[in-house]
Write a protein that holds these residues in place. Structure first.
Motif, PDB file in Angstrom:
ATOM      1  N   ARG A   1     -24.997  14.451   6.007  1.00 55.74           N
ATOM      2  CA  ARG A   1     -25.031  15.839   5.537  1.00 55.74           C
ATOM      3  C   ARG A   1     -24.135  16.037   4.320  1.00 55.74           C
ATOM      4  NH1 ARG A   1     -24.157  19.504  10.825  1.00 55.74           N
ATOM      5  NH2 ARG A   1     -24.189  21.101   9.204  1.00 55.74           N
ATOM      6  N   ASN A   2     -23.159  15.157   4.143  1.00 50.94           N
ATOM      7  CA  ASN A   2     -22.201  15.251   3.046  1.00 50.94           C
ATOM      8  C   ASN A   2     -22.077  13.902   2.361  1.00 50.94           C
ATOM      9  OD1 ASN A   2     -21.025  18.026   3.757  1.00 50.94           O
ATOM     10  ND2 ASN A   2     -20.746  16.895   5.667  1.00 50.94           N
ATOM     11  N   ARG A   3     -21.482  13.920   1.170  1.00 52.62           N
ATOM     12  CA  ARG A   3     -21.110  12.683   0.495  1.00 52.62           C
ATOM     13  C   ARG A   3     -19.608  12.499   0.683  1.00 52.62           C
ATOM     14  NH1 ARG A   3     -23.594  12.486  -5.440  1.00 52.62           N
ATOM     15  NH2 ARG A   3     -23.020  10.308  -5.225  1.00 52.62           N
ATOM     16  N   TYR A   4     -19.186  11.264   0.796  1.00 49.88           N
ATOM     17  CA  TYR A   4     -17.779  10.962   1.050  1.00 49.88           C
ATOM     18  C   TYR A   4     -17.220  10.048  -0.025  1.00 49.88           C
ATOM     19  CZ  TYR A   4     -18.675  13.133   5.470  1.00 49.88           C
ATOM     20  OH  TYR A   4     -19.017  14.063   6.419  1.00 49.88           O
ATOM     21  N   LEU A   5     -16.010  10.381  -0.456  1.00 48.51           N
ATOM     22  CA  LEU A   5     -15.224   9.521  -1.330  1.00 48.51           C
ATOM     23  C   LEU A   5     -14.053   9.042  -0.483  1.00 48.51           C
ATOM     24  CD1 LEU A   5     -15.132  11.783  -4.528  1.00 48.51           C
ATOM     25  CD2 LEU A   5     -16.790   9.978  -3.962  1.00 48.51           C
ATOM     26  N   LEU A   6     -14.118   7.797  -0.053  1.00 47.90           N
ATOM     27  CA  LEU A   6     -13.089   7.232   0.819  1.00 47.90           C
ATOM     28  C   LEU A   6     -12.037   6.580  -0.067  1.00 47.90           C
ATOM     29  CD1 LEU A   6     -15.491   5.632   3.451  1.00 47.90           C
ATOM     30  CD2 LEU A   6     -14.488   7.931   3.455  1.00 47.90           C
ATOM     31  N   MET A   7     -10.853   7.175  -0.083  1.00 47.69           N
ATOM     32  CA  MET A   7      -9.806   6.745  -1.013  1.00 47.69           C
ATOM     33  C   MET A   7      -8.596   6.195  -0.269  1.00 47.69           C
ATOM     34  SD  MET A   7      -8.011   9.002  -4.019  1.00 47.69           S
ATOM     35  CE  MET A   7      -7.179   8.181  -5.376  1.00 47.69           C
ATOM     36  N   ARG A   8      -8.209   5.003  -0.667  1.00 46.97           N
ATOM     37  CA  ARG A   8      -6.932   4.477  -0.188  1.00 46.97           C
ATOM     38  C   ARG A   8      -5.823   5.116  -1.025  1.00 46.97           C
ATOM     39  NH1 ARG A   8      -4.428  -1.677  -0.404  1.00 46.97           N
ATOM     40  NH2 ARG A   8      -2.441  -1.056   0.506  1.00 46.97           N
ATOM     41  N   HIS A   9      -4.708   5.409  -0.382  1.00 50.15           N
ATOM     42  CA  HIS A   9      -3.574   5.984  -1.108  1.00 50.15           C
ATOM     43  C   HIS A   9      -3.148   5.082  -2.262  1.00 50.15           C
ATOM     44  CE1 HIS A   9      -0.817   3.008   0.582  1.00 50.15           C
ATOM     45  NE2 HIS A   9      -1.442   3.195   1.740  1.00 50.15           N
ATOM     46  N   GLY A  10      -2.477   5.678  -3.227  1.00 50.54           N
ATOM     47  CA  GLY A  10      -1.945   4.910  -4.342  1.00 50.54           C
ATOM     48  C   GLY A  10      -0.829   3.965  -3.894  1.00 50.54           C
ATOM     49  N   HIS A  11      -0.476   3.050  -4.768  1.00 54.59           N
ATOM     50  CA  HIS A  11       0.607   2.088  -4.499  1.00 54.59           C
ATOM     51  C   HIS A  11       1.840   2.852  -4.025  1.00 54.59           C
ATOM     52  CE1 HIS A  11       3.752  -0.889  -5.528  1.00 54.59           C
ATOM     53  NE2 HIS A  11       2.800  -1.776  -5.282  1.00 54.59           N
ATOM     54  N   SER A  12       2.376   2.395  -2.907  1.00 55.35           N
ATOM     55  CA  SER A  12       3.463   3.136  -2.260  1.00 55.35           C
ATOM     56  C   SER A  12       4.797   2.402  -2.348  1.00 55.35           C
ATOM     57  CB  SER A  12       3.123   3.362  -0.782  1.00 55.35           C
ATOM     58  OG  SER A  12       3.184   2.133  -0.073  1.00 55.35           O
ATOM     59  N   GLN A  13       5.839   3.103  -1.969  1.00 50.39           N
ATOM     60  CA  GLN A  13       7.161   2.484  -1.912  1.00 50.39           C
ATOM     61  C   GLN A  13       7.196   1.383  -0.863  1.00 50.39           C
ATOM     62  OE1 GLN A  13       9.688   5.874  -1.287  1.00 50.39           O
ATOM     63  NE2 GLN A  13       9.352   6.663  -3.346  1.00 50.39           N
ATOM     64  N   ALA A  14       6.391   1.510   0.193  1.00 51.02           N
ATOM     65  CA  ALA A  14       6.298   0.437   1.189  1.00 51.02           C
ATOM     66  C   ALA A  14       5.637  -0.788   0.577  1.00 51.02           C
ATOM     67  CB  ALA A  14       5.519   0.922   2.410  1.00 51.02           C
ATOM     68  N   ASN A  15       4.553  -0.578  -0.208  1.00 50.75           N
ATOM     69  CA  ASN A  15       3.914  -1.697  -0.910  1.00 50.75           C
ATOM     70  C   ASN A  15       4.914  -2.378  -1.837  1.00 50.75           C
ATOM     71  OD1 ASN A  15       1.013   0.377  -1.345  1.00 50.75           O
ATOM     72  ND2 ASN A  15       1.287  -1.170   0.215  1.00 50.75           N
ATOM     73  N   GLU A  16       5.666  -1.564  -2.554  1.00 49.70           N
ATOM     74  CA  GLU A  16       6.643  -2.071  -3.519  1.00 49.70           C
ATOM     75  C   GLU A  16       7.697  -2.942  -2.845  1.00 49.70           C
ATOM     76  OE1 GLU A  16       8.102   0.336  -7.226  1.00 49.70           O
ATOM     77  OE2 GLU A  16       9.216   0.995  -5.453  1.00 49.70           O
ATOM     78  N   ARG A  17       8.103  -2.550  -1.644  1.00 45.19           N
ATOM     79  CA  ARG A  17       9.149  -3.285  -0.915  1.00 45.19           C
ATOM     80  C   ARG A  17       8.594  -4.342   0.027  1.00 45.19           C
ATOM     81  NH1 ARG A  17      13.044   1.285   1.414  1.00 45.19           N
ATOM     82  NH2 ARG A  17      13.986  -0.569   2.337  1.00 45.19           N
ATOM     83  N   GLY A  18       7.254  -4.440   0.108  1.00 45.10           N
ATOM     84  CA  GLY A  18       6.643  -5.447   0.976  1.00 45.10           C
ATOM     85  C   GLY A  18       6.856  -5.178   2.454  1.00 45.10           C
ATOM     86  N   LEU A  19       6.823  -3.897   2.840  1.00 52.20           N
ATOM     87  CA  LEU A  19       7.090  -3.510   4.224  1.00 52.20           C
ATOM     88  C   LEU A  19       5.859  -2.939   4.905  1.00 52.20           C
ATOM     89  CD1 LEU A  19      10.511  -1.642   3.784  1.00 52.20           C
ATOM     90  CD2 LEU A  19      10.133  -3.990   4.606  1.00 52.20           C
ATOM     91  N   ILE A  20       5.794  -3.122   6.214  1.00 52.75           N
ATOM     92  CA  ILE A  20       4.778  -2.479   7.036  1.00 52.75           C
ATOM     93  C   ILE A  20       5.359  -1.167   7.548  1.00 52.75           C
ATOM     94  CG2 ILE A  20       3.459  -2.616   9.184  1.00 52.75           C
ATOM     95  CD1 ILE A  20       3.376  -5.667   8.788  1.00 52.75           C
ATOM     96  N   ILE A  21       4.794  -0.064   7.108  1.00 52.48           N
ATOM     97  CA  ILE A  21       5.235   1.262   7.548  1.00 52.48           C
ATOM     98  C   ILE A  21       4.022   1.948   8.165  1.00 52.48           C
ATOM     99  CG2 ILE A  21       6.219   3.490   6.868  1.00 52.48           C
ATOM    100  CD1 ILE A  21       8.185   1.128   6.626  1.00 52.48           C
ATOM    101  N   SER A  22       3.952   1.902   9.503  1.00 52.43           N
ATOM    102  CA  SER A  22       2.772   2.397  10.204  1.00 52.43           C
ATOM    103  C   SER A  22       3.091   3.467  11.240  1.00 52.43           C
ATOM    104  CB  SER A  22       2.044   1.233  10.882  1.00 52.43           C
ATOM    105  OG  SER A  22       2.839   0.679  11.920  1.00 52.43           O
ATOM    106  N   SER A  23       4.356   3.739  11.472  1.00 52.94           N
ATOM    107  CA  SER A  23       4.709   4.730  12.497  1.00 52.94           C
ATOM    108  C   SER A  23       4.949   6.094  11.846  1.00 52.94           C
ATOM    109  CB  SER A  23       5.966   4.304  13.255  1.00 52.94           C
ATOM    110  OG  SER A  23       7.112   4.457  12.436  1.00 52.94           O
ATOM    111  N   PRO A  24       4.536   7.159  12.523  1.00 51.67           N
ATOM    112  CA  PRO A  24       4.823   8.495  11.997  1.00 51.67           C
ATOM    113  C   PRO A  24       6.313   8.732  11.787  1.00 51.67           C
ATOM    114  CG  PRO A  24       3.227   8.624  13.773  1.00 51.67           C
ATOM    115  CD  PRO A  24       3.727   7.202  13.741  1.00 51.67           C
ATOM    116  N   GLU A  25       7.137   8.137  12.640  1.00 54.70           N
ATOM    117  CA  GLU A  25       8.590   8.320  12.521  1.00 54.70           C
ATOM    118  C   GLU A  25       9.096   7.896  11.148  1.00 54.70           C
ATOM    119  OE1 GLU A  25       7.301   8.394  16.554  1.00 54.70           O
ATOM    120  OE2 GLU A  25       7.101   6.743  15.124  1.00 54.70           O
ATOM    121  N   ARG A  26       8.501   6.872  10.571  1.00 53.08           N
ATOM    122  CA  ARG A  26       8.901   6.408   9.239  1.00 53.08           C
ATOM    123  C   ARG A  26       7.992   6.936   8.145  1.00 53.08           C
ATOM    124  NH1 ARG A  26      10.181   1.096  11.701  1.00 53.08           N
ATOM    125  NH2 ARG A  26      12.397   0.729  11.417  1.00 53.08           N
ATOM    126  N   GLY A  27       6.697   7.005   8.425  1.00 53.61           N
ATOM    127  CA  GLY A  27       5.715   7.254   7.382  1.00 53.61           C
ATOM    128  C   GLY A  27       5.481   8.701   6.988  1.00 53.61           C
TER     129      GLY A  27
END
Length: 196
Positions: A13-39
């Motif tokens: 019924r709709n068109r979707y643009l599925l976007m990954r977030h831009g390069h993040s500070q976690a990407n920059e530091r090579g870290l896995i940040i997956s918890s709401p407490e941190r993210g």
């Protein structure tokens, strides 16, 4: 980077643009940040990510979005905000679009991803080390899209989420086994994939 995928067995019924977030500070530091407490409150976009979004917006080649829905993590919120502001749109949060939970790998080096992905290839149900199973990620991501399908018709909806959840969603939408989600072309930061 972008690609276009079509759902062959379903009239969207709709068109979707599925976007990954831009390069993040976690990407920059090579870290896995997956918890709401941190993210939710930290690890937003890096300077590289800001530049990526400037470039995406300046050279927008996709359909103009009419709705913006995003994960509530800081990096996805910042990404959605930049696009929403550029097109004069409001934003809506859907927590089902959050990053995949990486359990005991949380806060550690992103060099652990291949270990998890190797286990994913053996079972979409595995939760080794407290990792969120691929099957659960697929279910919540599909629920988010199905909710949008029930609510709207004829919209172009920008969905801002994270790399693993989007690759898993695209695998599910294509009707492929979830254990093969890493065979999906990698979604680079700030990439957009059209669907529908």
């Amino acid at each position: 980077m972008s690609s276009t995928l079509q759902g062959s067995l379903y009239h969207w019924r709709n068109r979707y643009l599925l976007m990954r977030h831009g390069h993040s500070q976690a990407n920059e530091r090579g870290l896995i940040i997956s918890s709401p407490e941190r993210g939710l409150e930290a690890f937003g976009l890096s300077d590289t990510g800001q530049r990526q979004l400037d470039d995406r917006i300046a050279h927008w080649t996709w359909p103009r979005p009419t709705k913006v829905v995003h994960s509530d993590f800081l990096r996805t919120t910042h990404t959605a905000q930049r696009v929403a502001e550029a097109f004069g749109l409001s934003m809506a949060v859907d927590t089902r679009l959050r990053e995949r939970g990486f359990g005991e790998f949380e806060g550690g080096a992103d060099s652990a991803y291949p270990t998890v992905w190797e286990q994913d290839a053996a079972s979409a149900e595995h939760d080794t080390g407290g990792v969120e199973p691929v099957s659960r990620v697929a279910a919540r991501m599909r629920e988010a899209i199905e909710a949008l399908e029930q609510r709207y018709t004829g919209e172009v909806i920008l969905v801002v989420s994270h790399g693993d959840p989007l690759q898993i969603l695209l695998t599910a939408l294509a009707g492929r086994p979830l254990t093969r989600h890493r065979e999906q072309p990698a979604l680079l930061p700030a990439s957009i994939t059209e669907w529908g």
